[in-house]
Design an enzyme around this catalytic site. Sequence first.
Site, PDB file in Angstrom:
ATOM      1  N   ARG A  89       0.997  11.045  -7.442  1.00 60.89           N
ATOM      2  CA  ARG A  89      -0.395  10.625  -7.601  1.00 60.89           C
ATOM      3  C   ARG A  89      -1.034  10.393  -6.236  1.00 60.89           C
ATOM      4  NH1 ARG A  89       0.972   5.768  -9.727  1.00 60.89           N
ATOM      5  NH2 ARG A  89       3.129   6.417  -9.617  1.00 60.89           N
ATOM      6  N   VAL A 130       3.775   0.969 -13.251  1.00 57.75           N
ATOM      7  CA  VAL A 130       3.547   1.935 -12.163  1.00 57.75           C
ATOM      8  C   VAL A 130       2.035   1.950 -11.920  1.00 57.75           C
ATOM      9  CG1 VAL A 130       5.550   3.421 -12.473  1.00 57.75           C
ATOM     10  CG2 VAL A 130       3.557   3.774 -13.871  1.00 57.75           C
ATOM     11  N   CYS A 131       1.622   2.189 -10.702  1.00 54.80           N
ATOM     12  CA  CYS A 131       0.217   1.914 -10.396  1.00 54.80           C
ATOM     13  C   CYS A 131      -0.296   2.738  -9.228  1.00 54.80           C
ATOM     14  CB  CYS A 131       0.039   0.477  -9.935  1.00 54.80           C
ATOM     15  SG  CYS A 131       0.680  -0.739 -11.021  1.00 54.80           S
ATOM     16  N   THR A 132      -1.600   2.658  -9.017  1.00 56.43           N
ATOM     17  CA  THR A 132      -2.208   3.125  -7.779  1.00 56.43           C
ATOM     18  C   THR A 132      -3.110   2.003  -7.272  1.00 56.43           C
ATOM     19  OG1 THR A 132      -2.229   5.399  -8.592  1.00 56.43           O
ATOM     20  CG2 THR A 132      -3.669   4.885  -6.730  1.00 56.43           C
TER      21      THR A 132
END
Length: 395
Positions: A333, A142-144
């Site tokens: 986020r 999972v990331c930004t």
Amino acid sequence: MVRLRMFSSLLLLGYIVGSLAQDVPPYTEDCRSGTYPPNGPTFLGNIEWYTVNLDQAPHERWQKLISDKKAPLASLLQAIKNLANAFFPSGKLVEIVDKVLPSLIGTLPYPYGDEIKGIADAAGLPLGEILMYNIFYEIFTVCTSVVAEDTSGKLYHARNLDFGLFLGWDVKNHTWAVTELLRPLVVNVKFQRNNKTVFVSTSFAGYVGMLTGMKPGIFTLTMNERYSLDGGYIGVLEWILGKRDGMWMSFLTRSVLENGTSYEESKTLLSKTKILAPAYFILGGNKSGEACVITRARDSCLDIWDLDIPKGRWYVLETNYDHWKAPLPVDDRRTPAMKCLNKTGQKSVSFATIYDMLSTKPVLNKLTTYTTLMSVSENTLEAYLRNCPSPCVPW
Ligand SMILES: *[C@@H]1O[C@H](CO)[C@@H](O)[C@H](O)[C@H]1NC(C)=O
Ligand SMILES: *[C@@H]1O[C@H](CO)[C@@H](O)[C@H](O)[C@H]1NC(C)=O
Ligand SMILES: *[C@@H]1O[C@H](CO)[C@@H](O)[C@H](O)[C@H]1NC(C)=O
Ligand SMILES: *[C@@H]1O[C@H](CO)[C@@H](O)[C@H](O)[C@H]1NC(C)=O
Ligand SMILES: *[C@@H]1O[C@H](CO)[C@@H](O)[C@H](O)[C@H]1NC(C)=O
């Protein structure tokens, strides 16, 4: 299959929720400032550079890097096996990995099968386990990611890589066991041909796909996981069972980084190639207006979201949700990240302000393994190991 996936997700959730409870409060904070150059308890260290020579045979080209990273790679694989055995005490899952996966290696396209074999040989670890390790990233990341343009038209592309969700919450340390073991495997890699750099990447030792990379002067690319009911597990299972017309997502990003020649060509390849699981590709080019988020289903492109400077859209930001839908409330986020970017404003975009945003909880969280900052025009890729000391949101 969808039911199976939901059931196993629920099971995993149930398993961890009890011990997580005390770490669950939102722990959001005001936008950070002054975090760059990286310092303080959220910065764990710089990341070492390695060179991979693409003129060498695929089986040979990872040897140097793997000989340095053998021990942490073995520790991580052991931890994953322990987890698998905790869920399937019969040992059946690990048996399948060791006995069945190796027979599939020959079905991987060139050069990936040979590279994975070379890595297993150099590390002295079972081929099936190295292949499993390569599959893992397609599922648990999972990331930004963000691409932002400053008022002079210069592009900045950055990401937090958050890895290890559901992979063993350590009740005593308030950490994700796998995320901890992954940090020593983070490397920066310079891929060369004819002694010239073809592309650079922040990667994990032993992994042949790419999640983060830059083709100097031409484009930058990151990939984020996209959850969907027609999700990754189905594509992965189909692939194991013999339906192999889709491409691994991180193999596609690797191919584009290695052989792509322009922003436009890469955009077409990333939106049209059939892939095994849904994904987001975040692509930045080398001139004003060249950046987009490509939202992919397995065999179609659902959306391309471009920068639009005249309309005031000077950045595109992607976490793990379709940009036209709201994120899951327990995993938002996006809003905090946008809040910080909006506060920064286009005139103040820089590595420093983007790093500040990526250091703000919950954009920074217990899963965050590294932060990479890229500037295509200055030919720079900087990457830093991250940490989120308690109290900190688990994801
Ligand atoms: C937990 O933290 C202690 C002290 O910081 C450390 O020695 C130990 O290795 C950690 N355990 C794991 C599984 O990371
Ligand atoms: C790369 O450079 C080294 C020395 O710097 C040289 O020995 C070698 O032949 C070069 N390789 C290629 C493919 O040009
Ligand atoms: C890039 O192209 C070269 C030459 O066609 C090929 O040998 C290589 O395997 C390609 N790389 C990837 C990652 O597909
Ligand atoms: C931008 O990329 C193109 C290829 O798409 C290349 O021809 C051009 O030279 C690049 N521009 C700069 C300023 O590097
Ligand atoms: C940030 O700014 C954009 C563009 O003005 C706006 O659409 C968005 O709602 C803002 N988001 C937050 C969280 O402030």
